[in-house]
Design a protein around this motif. Sequence first.
Motif, PDB file in Angstrom:
ATOM      1  N   GLY A  65       0.799  -1.219   0.000  1.00 52.35           N
ATOM      2  CA  GLY A  65       0.000   0.000   0.000  1.00 52.35           C
ATOM      3  C   GLY A  65       0.830   1.267   0.000  1.00 52.35           C
ATOM      4  O   GLY A  65       0.408   2.297  -0.532  1.00 52.35           O
TER       5      GLY A  65
ATOM      6  N   THR B 166       1.557   1.767  -3.731  1.00 45.81           N
ATOM      7  CA  THR B 166       0.368   2.109  -4.523  1.00 45.81           C
ATOM      8  C   THR B 166      -0.165   3.487  -4.140  1.00 45.81           C
ATOM      9  O   THR B 166      -0.666   4.211  -5.007  1.00 45.81           O
ATOM     10  CB  THR B 166      -0.740   1.051  -4.377  1.00 45.81           C
TER      11      THR B 166
ATOM     12  N   ARG C  99       1.907   5.806  -6.112  1.00 49.78           N
ATOM     13  CA  ARG C  99       1.606   5.709  -7.536  1.00 49.78           C
ATOM     14  C   ARG C  99       0.295   6.422  -7.874  1.00 49.78           C
ATOM     15  O   ARG C  99       0.173   7.100  -8.891  1.00 49.78           O
ATOM     16  CB  ARG C  99       1.535   4.230  -7.952  1.00 49.78           C
ATOM     17  N   LEU C 100      -0.705   6.301  -7.018  1.00 47.10           N
ATOM     18  CA  LEU C 100      -2.020   6.887  -7.314  1.00 47.10           C
ATOM     19  C   LEU C 100      -2.062   8.399  -7.143  1.00 47.10           C
ATOM     20  O   LEU C 100      -2.903   9.060  -7.758  1.00 47.10           O
ATOM     21  CB  LEU C 100      -3.096   6.222  -6.458  1.00 47.10           C
TER      22      LEU C 100
END
Length: 165
Positions: free
Chosen positions: A82, A85, A88-89
Amino acid sequence: MRALGPRQTSSGRDESPEERADRRWIELLQEVRVIQTGVQILFGFLLTVVFTPRFPTLSHTDQLIYVVTVLLGAATTGALIGTVTFHRLVTGHRLKPETVVWASRLALVGLVLLLATVASALLLILRLAMSDAFVPWIVVGMVVWFALCWFALPAWALRRYSSKE
């Protein structure tokens, strides 16, 4: 206390807030890489246990401990992945300092979950290896050791040395 210049943070480094966030992100990523390797090995091992011939012969309690251990391992993996990610988001939205804070929190949650996973795995393995009343005490001792190494010692160092500015 001296006044801080436009590029100097309280840590004494000559860096902008963006540079500091970049540095902290790289440091966090390196830490997660180290942790994730151990988690992957442990989780991979746990996933194979259910397919061994001995698994069906385990007591209901040991099978329950196994299921809890696998779920904790999966939760640990989720928290640690997490961190990446999350980054990345939100990349490209000028949220790097906030991203580092939230990813650091996820990594800390991952460490706590890893502690629970290791404790649960130790409980299962030692119950099978020893069948002894001392097993819970051994596991508690190991949890205390990990908590001292992973949390208490850094907290002590932070409290002791950060007040000397």
